[in-house]
Design a protein around this motif. Structure first.
Motif, PDB file in Angstrom:
ATOM      1  N   PRO A 152       1.390  -1.447   0.029  1.00  0.00           N
ATOM      2  CA  PRO A 152       0.067   0.479   0.126  1.00  0.00           C
ATOM      3  C   PRO A 152       0.634   1.186   0.027  1.00  0.00           C
ATOM      4  O   PRO A 152       0.340   1.987  -0.484  1.00  0.00           O
ATOM      5  CB  PRO A 152      -0.983  -0.180   1.358  1.00  0.00           C
ATOM      6  N   VAL A 153       2.024   1.219   0.583  1.00  0.00           N
ATOM      7  CA  VAL A 153       2.818   2.409   1.203  1.00  0.00           C
ATOM      8  C   VAL A 153       3.340   3.087  -0.253  1.00  0.00           C
ATOM      9  O   VAL A 153       3.562   3.934  -0.879  1.00  0.00           O
ATOM     10  CB  VAL A 153       3.574   2.587   2.020  1.00  0.00           C
ATOM     11  N   VAL A 154       3.635   1.847  -1.141  1.00  0.00           N
ATOM     12  CA  VAL A 154       5.083   2.323  -2.165  1.00  0.00           C
ATOM     13  C   VAL A 154       3.245   2.140  -3.733  1.00  0.00           C
ATOM     14  O   VAL A 154       3.399   3.108  -4.031  1.00  0.00           O
ATOM     15  CB  VAL A 154       5.212   0.802  -2.667  1.00  0.00           C
ATOM     16  N   VAL A 155       2.464   1.958  -3.537  1.00  0.00           N
ATOM     17  CA  VAL A 155       1.634   1.701  -4.715  1.00  0.00           C
ATOM     18  C   VAL A 155       1.270   3.224  -4.134  1.00  0.00           C
ATOM     19  O   VAL A 155       1.426   4.347  -4.827  1.00  0.00           O
ATOM     20  CB  VAL A 155       0.411   1.378  -4.272  1.00  0.00           C
ATOM     21  N   VAL A 156       0.714   4.165  -3.397  1.00  0.00           N
ATOM     22  CA  VAL A 156       0.570   5.420  -3.141  1.00  0.00           C
ATOM     23  C   VAL A 156       1.720   5.938  -3.030  1.00  0.00           C
ATOM     24  O   VAL A 156       1.914   7.296  -3.816  1.00  0.00           O
ATOM     25  CB  VAL A 156       0.288   5.195  -1.290  1.00  0.00           C
ATOM     26  N   TYR A 157       2.842   5.665  -2.989  1.00  0.00           N
ATOM     27  CA  TYR A 157       4.045   6.564  -3.191  1.00  0.00           C
ATOM     28  C   TYR A 157       4.337   6.383  -4.567  1.00  0.00           C
ATOM     29  O   TYR A 157       4.495   7.976  -5.176  1.00  0.00           O
ATOM     30  CB  TYR A 157       5.617   5.915  -2.392  1.00  0.00           C
ATOM     31  N   LEU A 158       4.689   5.570  -5.391  1.00  0.00           N
ATOM     32  CA  LEU A 158       4.182   5.521  -6.861  1.00  0.00           C
ATOM     33  C   LEU A 158       3.880   6.938  -7.709  1.00  0.00           C
ATOM     34  O   LEU A 158       3.972   7.538  -7.994  1.00  0.00           O
ATOM     35  CB  LEU A 158       4.146   3.981  -7.533  1.00  0.00           C
ATOM     36  N   PHE A 159       1.985   6.183  -8.051  1.00  0.00           N
ATOM     37  CA  PHE A 159       1.238   7.113  -7.999  1.00  0.00           C
ATOM     38  C   PHE A 159       1.167   8.142  -7.650  1.00  0.00           C
ATOM     39  O   PHE A 159       1.054   9.843  -8.607  1.00  0.00           O
ATOM     40  CB  PHE A 159      -0.048   6.470  -6.989  1.00  0.00           C
ATOM     41  N   LEU A 160       1.703   8.754  -5.600  1.00  0.00           N
ATOM     42  CA  LEU A 160       1.949  10.758  -5.245  1.00  0.00           C
ATOM     43  C   LEU A 160       3.429  10.895  -6.511  1.00  0.00           C
ATOM     44  O   LEU A 160       3.597  12.275  -5.812  1.00  0.00           O
ATOM     45  CB  LEU A 160       1.510  10.326  -4.887  1.00  0.00           C
ATOM     46  N   GLN A 161       4.093  10.531  -6.652  1.00  0.00           N
ATOM     47  CA  GLN A 161       5.039  10.178  -6.668  1.00  0.00           C
ATOM     48  C   GLN A 161       5.658  11.615  -7.133  1.00  0.00           C
ATOM     49  O   GLN A 161       6.583  12.791  -6.749  1.00  0.00           O
ATOM     50  CB  GLN A 161       6.382   9.527  -7.746  1.00  0.00           C
ATOM     51  N   ARG A 162       5.130  12.403  -8.379  1.00  0.00           N
ATOM     52  CA  ARG A 162       5.042  13.442  -8.772  1.00  0.00           C
ATOM     53  C   ARG A 162       4.794  14.434  -7.904  1.00  0.00           C
ATOM     54  O   ARG A 162       5.865  15.372  -7.440  1.00  0.00           O
ATOM     55  CB  ARG A 162       4.083  13.978 -10.081  1.00  0.00           C
ATOM     56  N   HIS A 163       4.094  14.704  -6.686  1.00  0.00           N
ATOM     57  CA  HIS A 163       3.830  15.715  -5.991  1.00  0.00           C
ATOM     58  C   HIS A 163       4.693  15.642  -4.576  1.00  0.00           C
ATOM     59  O   HIS A 163       4.895  16.478  -4.023  1.00  0.00           O
ATOM     60  CB  HIS A 163       1.875  15.204  -5.268  1.00  0.00           C
ATOM     61  N   PHE A 164       4.390  14.002  -4.294  1.00  0.00           N
ATOM     62  CA  PHE A 164       5.878  13.856  -3.311  1.00  0.00           C
ATOM     63  C   PHE A 164       7.148  14.389  -3.156  1.00  0.00           C
ATOM     64  O   PHE A 164       7.390  15.563  -2.784  1.00  0.00           O
ATOM     65  CB  PHE A 164       5.752  12.119  -3.867  1.00  0.00           C
ATOM     66  N   ILE A 165       7.304  14.858  -5.005  1.00  0.00           N
ATOM     67  CA  ILE A 165       8.983  14.559  -4.442  1.00  0.00           C
ATOM     68  C   ILE A 165       9.203  16.102  -4.938  1.00  0.00           C
ATOM     69  O   ILE A 165       9.901  16.946  -4.292  1.00  0.00           O
ATOM     70  CB  ILE A 165       9.430  14.281  -5.811  1.00  0.00           C
TER      71      ILE A 165
END
Lengths: 272, 454, 282
Positions: free
Chosen positions: A249-262
């Motif tokens: 779940p964390v990886v999926v959420v991370y990858l999905f929102l990676q643009r916003h995240f970084i």
């Protein structure tokens, strides 16, 4: 702009080397998780054992634990981010008595190891009847997240453009409006980052749910991993499969929102 | 606010905080254990149509363990329809973390599986949190069901200082025994017989080494596995009675007695002769037995809990034995029981709890325990499978508990002995310390504990 | 006015973080087993922290871990961020993601993977033997000298992504004109880095150091699952000692004392780091 071929090759070498370093252990876990569970299963001769994931899911009581994890995470993230926004706004844009001291008090929360406070916390929670409840598991994590969240949001608000705040004030906006209608929309990347970090840390936390819910009613996903660790021997294959399930779940959420995240990390990072 | 006023407020708040904190000593708010109502004679073994919820905390999480407890729980509830069992199962480590905290809760569980060691059961007994079960033992006939050498592991004096004598606080379901697993094919190819004594075992190790095999596998990264190698080895040199005192942390023995140093020296001799796999201190416990199963190694000194996995991997090729100190002499090896099931002092339904414990350790229960791949602590010889390594394991356990000596796990001795022993053995294996230093370190720990106790 | 904004955060924080900290301080002056009533022992526990060689060793190890969790990742992060910022390479988002992944995975899982890598017959030794460096192959997590660096390297692996991204943030704010000018002056990549990039990210370096030093000193999960403090006592760390005393030995007061000392240490070190950092950015 010209970069020499040497420079470009060097860049690739560095990136690939560290990417490989980062990926290798993760790949090894994946490989372990689809391996044969026992020697007798290995003799069947198949290469991929996807059934490990279903076995891990049921043996680890994941349906219950995942649901709890989601609930706890949602509560912690929403309450903590909200409070941190407001507190960070105060620290970042206003001047008041005791600001410095109070800020260090908040900072203390990031520095205290959970192990040091968990026992007194347990007994105090128990005396007010909060153990084995969702709030018993969530509230300490909310407090922890507020510590980091305030630090983070203060940094963001400090670096935000003064002229925009001035302009808002000139337009007659009160402090509340400036926060919610001007700064927050602008600060979406930084806030998204906070949301994701808080979610990640809450999701992976294991000591607080373990101790705050000793009778197991409010256990979260990482605790399911313990089902595969016996007193003497552990079921490594299923443990790896379960670990993948917990991390997913964390990886999926991370990858999905990676643009916003970084981007959020980029803009939300401290301008002290 | 003026500066002075603010300062005064902060001062007041701090003082109030300090006073309120200093007021109560920790632990004073916890539920004091009730004095046992009606000293004796009030117990009942007939729980007939009682309506109750029994909260049980166990650590039977994996495979066969989980299966047997589930079946027994169901059977118990069938026999007593008014009783609902609320089962909380957690791993061994998690149970260790949560049990101590939860015992003093108002809603503490009724039946708990508590680690026999001094840190846990001993501490709980000392704090008066566990119910002495002597009356139930008499009523249900537990003293006949269990040999004394087994029951001693769930027995503590009332103040928790003496381990092995006093009141019975719990009953175990399964037994554990440490011995030597070996690959039959490898032994055959070396032209060797199954060693009957430790001397023969030594010779076998040398022969294996000479033939280019890895004589023994050991995965000691977690430090406790070496204790299971040292324990049986110590039985070859020292008197079981002394070892028992040392292992249970009761006074009357000394680690510095020469036999113990000889045992340690022997272990170091094995390390220096290259009898172990490379880097035992860095090898995973599971990796070691898996290596044996994969054909790397001849022997593995380990516990009966490995038998099921080894049999699954090696089938007929794996065997189990315990060498004797002298030819034809009695067997002395490390072993004990699985975690015993105990009853908490605050339980509202002690009769039901006792009946439950009686049920899951009854002779019938032993059958189910054996069926699901565990080593039953009673009726062992009877329930042994026809053939295979499990038959040998059952046989050894039966023999050791009836005519030999079941030596306690050495880390039972003191709260810190697990660490002391584990670290010292890792040091010995790595060549960092001498046998003398090892026995001295153990004596320091043991001596300090025994000296301060009672 | 500002107090209104602070109130919700402070109320929750005070109740569930500050109060437990205060309680831990209270606990630290008692001897308590968690089951019966505690006895007041004044500062005895703190005296034990200072005199117990095992605890001193543990604190020493934590300080060494700072090198691995903090200093090394910052060095690596600077290089990686500089490359990611300036380089014309394809697939930058991929590299950014991959390098950050170790942060996302639960520590227990990380430890399981690395235990396998470090095993005597694991991938690291296999690789060393493959390139002919047989002499270097050893049982890493079982070696008295190398177990701490081995555990530390896992920390480096986990932290480098976080640091890279933090530093990248700062670097992306540097106007490219500065670099153009430097190029025109004939500066190569290395001079560019030291003259322009490094000075500009001092603030971010401070943040990275703060967060990673805290992580280094607070380490618990990693040691618990990989070595349990061994071999011998070569990888003990303060947080693990806190846990052991609180849950395994029944010395809750002592555990609290160690925890408080650790907190004070973390606070002091971070104060220094931030003071130095602040001074250099003004």
């Amino acid at each position: 702009m010209m970069t020499s071929r040497f420079e470009r090759t060097a860049n690739y070498v560095v990136l690939i080397a560290f990417a490989a370093f980062a990926l290798f252990p993760i790949l090894s876990i994946l490989v372990t998780s689809i391996g044969p569970e026992t020697a007798s299963i290995a003799r069947e001769g198949r290469t991929f054992h996807w059934e490990n994931f279903t076995a891990a899911w049921s043996q680890g009581q994941f349906s219950r634990y995942m649901a709890t994890s989601v609930l706890v995470s949602v509560i912690v993230v929403s309450v903590a981010v909200l409070c941190s926004l407001m507190a960070g706004y105060a620290f970042g844009t206003m001047r008041f008595r005791g600001e410095q001291v109070l800020f260090y008090v908040f900072l203390l929360g990031i520095m205290v190891p959970t192990e040091a406070i968990i026992v007194p916390l347990y007994f105090d929670m128990r005396s007010v009847g909060l153990t084995n409840t969702i709030w018993g598991v969530a509230l300490p994590q909310i407090a922890q997240s507020i510590a980091f969240g305030t630090y983070w949001m203060r940094a963001y608000f400090r670096g935000s453009n003064r002229s925009i705040i001035e302009a808002g004030r000139l337009d007659g906006a009160g402090t509340h409006r400036i926060l919610w209608q001007i700064l927050v929309p602008m600060g979406r990347p930084a806030i998204t980052t906070l949301v994701l970090l808080t979610f990640m840390w809450t999701w992976n936390e294991f000591l607080i749910p373990l101790v705050m819910s000793p009778s197991g009613q409010v256990r979260t996903a990482p605790l399911a991993l313990a089902f595969f660790q016996g007193q003497y021997v552990q079921g490594t294959t299923l443990l790896a499969a379960a670990a993948v399930l917990v991390a997913l779940p964390v990886v999926v959420v991370y990858l999905f929102l990676q643009r916003h995240f970084i981007r959020g990390m980029i803009e939300g990072a401290v301008r002290e | 606010m003026t500066q002075k006023a603010t300062a005064r407020w902060w001062g007041l708040i701090s003082v109030a905080a300090v006073v309120s904190l200093a007021a109560c000593a920790p632990g004073s708010g916890t539920a004091e254990p009730d004095e046992t109502e009606g000293g004796g004679g009030e117990i009942s073994t007939d729980i007939g149509d009682v309506e109750a919820t029994l909260t049980v905390w166990d650590q039977e999480v994996r495979g066969g363990q989980n299966e047997q407890i589930e079946r027994l729980n169901e059977a118990f509830m069938e026999e007593h329809p008014g009783v609902t069992i609320d089962r909380v199962s957690q791993s061994f480590d998690d149970l260790a973390t949560t049990l101590r905290l939860a015992l003093t809760d108002d809603e503490a569980p009724d039946v708990v599986q508590a680690n026999n060691g001094r840190n846990t059961m001993g501490a709980f007994v000392e704090a008066g949190q566990l119910l002495p079960l002597n009356e139930y033992a008499d009523a249900y006939g537990w003293y006949d069901r269990y040999p004394e050498s087994v029951l001693q592991y769930s027995t503590y004096s009332e103040d928790g200082t003496v381990f092995g004598e006093g009141n019975v606080y719990g009953l175990p379901q399964v037994g554990e025994v440490v011995g030597v697993f070996y690959s039959k094919s490898k032994l055959e190819s070396l032209g060797l017989e199954v060693p009957a004594t430790w001397e023969e075992f030594d010779a076998a190790l040398a022969a294996a080494k000479g033939a280019g095999e890895i004589p023994m596998q050991l995965g000691n990264i977690e430090a406790w596995p070496a204790g299971h190698v040292f324990g049986p080895l110590q039985g070859a040199y020292a008197d079981p009675a002394d070892i028992t005192n040392l292992g249970l942390g009761n006074e009357g023995a000394s680690w510095t007695a020469p036999e113990n140093e000889e045992a340690a020296a022997k272990l170091q001799e094995w390390v220096n002769a290259g009898y172990f796999n490379e880097g035992p201190n860095g090898t995973d416990y599971d990796a070691a037995w898996q290596a044996l199963a994969a054909g790397n190694g001849v022997f593995l000194i380990g516990g009966s809990w490995l038998a099921a996995d080894l049999e699954d991997a090696m089938g007929e090729d794996v065997g189990f034995f315990v060498p004797a100190a002298e030819d034809g002499g009695p067997l002395a090896t490390t072993g004990g029981t699985g975690l015993p099931f105990a009853v908490t002092q605050d339980s509202d339904v002690p009769d039901v709890a006792a009946a439950y414990i009686d049920f899951i350790t009854s002779d019938d229960a032993m059958e189910i325990i054996a069926e699901t791949g565990n080593l039953p602590v009673n009726r062992t010889a009877e329930l042994a499978p026809e053939s295979g390594v499990q038959a040998e394991v059952y046989g050894v356990f039966g023999e050791v508990t009836s005519s030999g000596s079941l030596l306690p796990y050495l880390d039972y001795a003191t709260p810190t002995m697990g660490d002391t022993l584990g670290q010292s053995l890792q040091g010995l294996i790595a060549g960092q310390s001498t046998p003398a230093e090892l026995t001295q370190a153990l004596e320091a720990d043991y001596g300090q504990f025994v000296g301060s106790a009672g | 006015m500002p107090y209104g904004f602070l109130l919700p955060a402070f109320a929750l924080y005070a109740a569930f973080m500050l109060f437990p900290i205060a309680r831990a301080v209270q606990l630290s002056v008692y001897e308590w087993d968690g089951l019966t009533v505690g006895t007041f022992v004044g500062l005895d526990n703190y005296a034990a922290v200072v005199t117990d060689p095992r605890l001193r060793e543990a604190f020493g190890h934590a300080l060494i871990l700072i090198v691995f969790f903090s200093l090394l990742p910052v060095a690596i992060g600077l290089v990686l961020a500089a490359v990611l910022n300036r380089a014309k390479v394809r697939g930058l988002p991929f590299f950014r993601t991959v390098i950050f992944l170790p942060q996302v995975v639960a520590m227990v899982v990380v430890a399981v993977a690395w235990r396998q890598i470090y095993a005597p017959d694991g991938s690291l030794n296999a690789a060393l033997r493959g390139v002919g460096l047989d002499g270097l192959a050893r049982p890493w997590l079982g070696d008295f000298t190398f177990s701490l660096p081995a555990v530390g390297t896992i920390g480096t692996w986990v932290s480098m992504g976080l640091v890279t991204v933090l530093l990248l943030a700062g670097m992306s704010r540097i106007p490219s004109e500065q670099y153009e000018a430097a190029r025109l002056d004939g500066a190569g990549a290395v001079r560019e880095f030291f003259a322009i990039t490094l000075p500009a990210v001092r603030g971010e370096i401070t943040v990275a150091l703060t967060l990673t030093i805290i992580a280094a000193l607070k380490t618990f999960d990693l040691v618990y699952v990989t070595t349990g403090g061994g071999p011998g006592t070569s990888t003990t760390v303060p947080s693990y000692e806190v846990y052991r005393r609180a849950f395994e030995l029944g010395e809750v007061g002592m555990a609290a004392a160690v925890g408080i000392v650790l907190t004070v240490l973390i606070f002091a070190i971070n104060l220094v780091v931030n003071r130095v950092g602040d001074r250099s950015t003004t």
